[in-house]
Motif scaffolding. Structure first.
Motif, PDB file in Angstrom:
ATOM      1  N   TYR A   1      59.718  28.439   9.104  1.00 35.08           N
ATOM      2  CA  TYR A   1      58.421  28.013   8.561  1.00 35.08           C
ATOM      3  C   TYR A   1      57.329  28.114   9.625  1.00 35.08           C
ATOM      4  O   TYR A   1      56.249  28.627   9.352  1.00 35.08           O
ATOM      5  N   VAL A   2      57.618  27.645  10.825  1.00 35.62           N
ATOM      6  CA  VAL A   2      56.625  27.678  11.908  1.00 35.62           C
ATOM      7  C   VAL A   2      56.270  29.122  12.265  1.00 35.62           C
ATOM      8  O   VAL A   2      55.089  29.473  12.395  1.00 35.62           O
ATOM      9  N   VAL A   3      57.280  29.985  12.382  1.00 36.46           N
ATOM     10  CA  VAL A   3      57.032  31.386  12.746  1.00 36.46           C
ATOM     11  C   VAL A   3      56.217  32.087  11.661  1.00 36.46           C
ATOM     12  O   VAL A   3      55.209  32.746  11.942  1.00 36.46           O
ATOM     13  N   VAL A   4      56.622  31.935  10.409  1.00 36.29           N
ATOM     14  CA  VAL A   4      55.908  32.587   9.302  1.00 36.29           C
ATOM     15  C   VAL A   4      54.490  32.040   9.196  1.00 36.29           C
ATOM     16  O   VAL A   4      53.535  32.798   8.988  1.00 36.29           O
ATOM     17  N   THR A   5      54.331  30.747   9.356  1.00 37.90           N
ATOM     18  CA  THR A   5      52.994  30.146   9.261  1.00 37.90           C
ATOM     19  C   THR A   5      52.093  30.628  10.387  1.00 37.90           C
ATOM     20  O   THR A   5      50.919  30.950  10.153  1.00 37.90           O
TER      21      THR A   5
END
Length: 116
Positions: A5-9
């Motif tokens: 989630y952090v990487v995609v965001t």
């Protein structure tokens, strides 16, 4: 899942943030693609640049419900952008970018909804 989630965001923030600022600045390389899709230059500041930049800021804030709302708004925005390019029969690089942005923010939205 949290790392994904952090990487995609963060990727979505970088991509949509750059795209939004480019629209606000009327970055010359995006003008032909916008014209091919039938988008008036007057729309680059508002709504296009403003909405993309606001969506990127919303994703960056780190508040879960604001991030999900920003991602949902960006999904709607890029779905409309893809639809606009399809209606104009414009299959340029900007059409491909709009599809990529749609997939990216869609993945961020899905991961955000799973995490909440």
């Amino acid at each position: 899942m949290h790392v994904a989630y952090v990487v995609v965001t963060l990727l979505a923030v970088a991509a949509t943030g750059f795209s939004g600022v480019a629209a606000l600045a009327h970055f010359r390389p995006i003008l032909p693609g916008m014209a091919a899709a039938g988008v008036p230059v007057s729309w680059l500041t508002f709504p296009i640049g403003t909405l993309k930049t606001a969506g990127a800021v919303g994703l960056l804030l780190g508040v879960p419900w604001i991030g999900v709302a920003a991602a949902a708004g960006l999904v709607l925005f890029f779905a409309c952008a893809v639809h606009t390019h399809l209606l104009a029969r414009d299959y340029s690089a900007q059409f491909m970018l709009a599809n990529g942005f749609l997939l990216l923010v869609g993945a961020g939205l899905a991961l955000g909804l799973i995490g909440t």
